[in-house]
Each structure stands twice: as C-alpha cells, then as structure tokens.
Scaffold this active site. Structure first.
Site, PDB file in Angstrom:
ATOM      1  N   LYS A 193      38.787 -32.994  -7.668  1.00 26.87           N
ATOM      2  CA  LYS A 193      37.625 -33.841  -8.245  1.00 26.87           C
ATOM      3  C   LYS A 193      37.765 -33.475  -9.730  1.00 26.87           C
ATOM      4  O   LYS A 193      37.442 -34.539 -10.616  1.00 26.87           O
ATOM      5  CB  LYS A 193      36.101 -33.738  -7.570  1.00 26.87           C
ATOM      6  CG  LYS A 193      35.822 -32.496  -7.330  1.00 26.87           C
ATOM      7  CD  LYS A 193      35.127 -31.971  -8.731  1.00 26.87           C
ATOM      8  CE  LYS A 193      34.526 -30.527  -8.747  1.00 26.87           C
ATOM      9  NZ  LYS A 193      33.694 -30.043  -9.717  1.00 26.87           N
ATOM     10  N   THR A 250      30.569 -35.123 -11.043  1.00 28.15           N
ATOM     11  CA  THR A 250      31.534 -34.683 -11.933  1.00 28.15           C
ATOM     12  C   THR A 250      31.854 -35.524 -12.945  1.00 28.15           C
ATOM     13  O   THR A 250      32.466 -35.416 -13.931  1.00 28.15           O
ATOM     14  CB  THR A 250      32.503 -33.600 -11.114  1.00 28.15           C
ATOM     15  OG1 THR A 250      32.199 -32.739 -10.324  1.00 28.15           O
ATOM     16  CG2 THR A 250      33.468 -33.096 -12.139  1.00 28.15           C
TER      17      THR A 250
END
Length: 336
Positions: A193, A250
């Site tokens: 990610k 994120t």
C-alpha cells in the site's frame, strides 16, 4: 495480566504503540540507538522529533542498551525500518535470555531478497529465543493513536493463541485489535500500500482531485491483491483492515510520509531532495523496487507499480507517466 514488553524502535509508531501498552498497565521499556533521544524520553517525557506536542507517559522508560531492554521480556515488539530489521533481530538473538512472543509492526519487503519481515525474523532469531511471531498492522497513524483517536488494526499469526495474546495486550476503548491467520496477506498488504500512496500523493501534487485518487486506490488494490495472492495470501484479506483499510488511510492523509513524499515528487522535487527533507524512512520508495522485481519474476501485471518504479528509479517525468498509464491498452475490470 501485567506483562513486560520491550519495544525496539523509538520512532513515531514504536512510541505510539508503547504508549498504548503503558495505558493498558504493562511494564514497557523502549529501545533506541540515539542517546539524546532516550534521554529526552526519560527526562522530559517527550519524543518531539517524531511526535510533536505529545507528552509521553511518565511510566514509559527508554534505554539504548538492547540487552537491558529485552531482559525477561514476555513480548518483544519490533518497530524498526525494514532495512534495519535483519541487523536488529540478529542483535536481539545474541542478547535474548528467554523465549518471548515476537511481534512486529513494520511494513516493507527486504531489498534483494524480497522477503517479508516475518521471514527475516524467522531466519535471524533462534527458536530458543522466540515463541510465535505476530504481525500487527492496519489503518493507523501514530499521531492519531498518540492522542487516543479510535483505531482498529489486525494481529496476524500462524498461532491463533499468540494472535489472541497480542489482541489482549493492546486492546482498549480507543484501540481495537482483530485477529487474522493470514500472515502473508497482512504483510503484503502492509508493504504494498505504501507504493500506491506514493502515486496518490503524486497525483495530488499534480493538482488532480478525488476522481484520480479513487482510481489509483481501486486499481492499486487490484495490483496488491494480484501479487499477494501469487505469494500465497488469502484474497479476502485485501478487503480487510490490512488491505483496503490501510490503503485508504495511507493514500489520503498528510500524516502519511509516503503520501507526502509522492506529493513532493508530483510537485517536481527530485527524489534525493524529498528523502533528505522527510526526516523519516519512506518505506514505499524501497518497497517499490522489491515489488517491481517480484512482479517481473512472477510475471504479474502491476502497471501502477511499474509506473512509480519508472518515476523513482528511471527518473521518468511524472505528468508523462500519468498520461501513459491512462492510455494503456484497454482492459476489462475483471481481468486478473
């Protein structure tokens, strides 16, 4: 039951997790290699470089002596950068005097070997110096955990007993831990990610809006799942906390150093300038290379990862890269 916990790594995330453990009544000592930082923790109860304007619990103690830190620990929590994990775990193995539960909360893949962090820990720490290994991961910013914002994450292990132990260690009224048996999926989601967050930040730096961010997150999740499943992960893990949850937080927050680094790249800054000005490790930069190489080895299609690799390592122009990826051969969304 009160436990003795050693936290290895006095950065923002290690400090925030140590605060949760102290809050839960455990005996916690945090290790760092910078003497000035340890003195600040012990004397002023702050760690200002990593957590500004946060007062640490007075019961949280710091040390630069690794042997002292891990002595008689019931559990040892590793929160060091991926590139330091092998060295620190090797040092731990040499000074450990018992057999604690090993927990790690770091997110990345090792350069060259492309190994997950659990694999590094298994190689470097003797079975005589560890019980089960547990991964602690999910959508969480240290800055928010430190002020007791509601947070949910996952404890993953091949031993459900160990995962439930870690769940009990950390869980309270603002920090909730779920268990999971898919170690590969949780670690791959956590690492990959960061690559997509770099891309999300770059799009924001170029001035693109929510449509572009939704696109890169959604198609990025497809890439993460594709490689993760090829490595042996359960595909359902990627729609959970350590998959889409961690990806969302994120890719959309200025707390994220990977998002901020991507933003600066999108603004035209050089990679060297970005890394020099961040003041912290940007794991996504290094994970991009490892994931790109893994995808090449396994013949996995990862166009976003390839594009970010080209920007970082081949110095490809960011606006041109965006245009090229949009003009790729047409595909079905359901293609794997």
């Amino acid at each position: 039951m009160k436990q003795k916990i050693a936290v290895l790594g006095a950065g923002s995330w290690g400090t925030a997790l140590a605060m949760v453990l102290v809050e839960n009544g455990h005996d916690v000592i945090i290790w760092g290699h910078k003497e000035t930082q340890i003195n600040e923790i012990n004397t002023h109860h702050t760690n200002a470089h990593y957590l500004k304007e946060i007062t640490l619990p007075s019961k949280l103690k710091g040390t630069s002596d690794l042997k002292e830190c891990v002595k008689d620990a019931d559990a040892v929590l590793f929160v060091v950068p991926t590139k330091a994990m092998r060295d620190v775990s090797n040092q731990f193995n040499q000074v450990c005097d018992n057999q604690p539960v090993i927990i790690h909360a770091s997110k990345g893949l090792e350069q060259d070997s492309h190994k997950r962090i659990t694999e590094i820990l298994e190689e470097e720490i003797s079975p005589n110096h560890r019980q089960a290994i547990v991964v602690l991961s999910g959508p969480s910013h240290a800055e928010e955990v430190a002020v007791k914002d509601v947070t949910t994450i996952t404890a993953a292990s091949n031993s459900m007993q160990a995962a439930e132990y870690v769940q009990r260690l950390f869980s309270n009224d603002y920090f909730r831990v779920y268990t999971n048996s898919d170690v590969i999926g949780v670690e791959m989601g956590a690492a990959l990610k960061n690559i997509i967050a770099l891309g999300s930040g770059a799009l924001h730096g170029l001035g693109y809006g929510d449509n572009a961010r939704a696109a890169i997150m959604t198609r990025g999740l497809a890439e993460i799942s594709r490689l993760g499943v090829a490595m042996g992960a359960n595909p359902l893990t990627f729609i959970g906390l350590s998959g889409v949850g961690d990806l969302a937080v994120t890719c959309a927050s200025e707390h994220s150093r990977n998002f901020r680094a991507g933003y600066l790249l999108g603004k035209g800054n050089s990679l060297d300038d970005v890394l020099n000005n961040m003041g912290m490790i940007v794991e996504g930069v290094y994970t991009t290379k490892a994931a790109y190489q893994l995808a090449q080895e396994r013949h996995i299609e990862m166009p976003i990862t390839e594009a970010i690799y080209d920007v970082i390592y081949n110095h490809t122009d960011v606006p041109t890269t965006v245009k090229n990826i949009m003009l790729r051969e047409h595909k079905s969304e359901q293609e794997l």
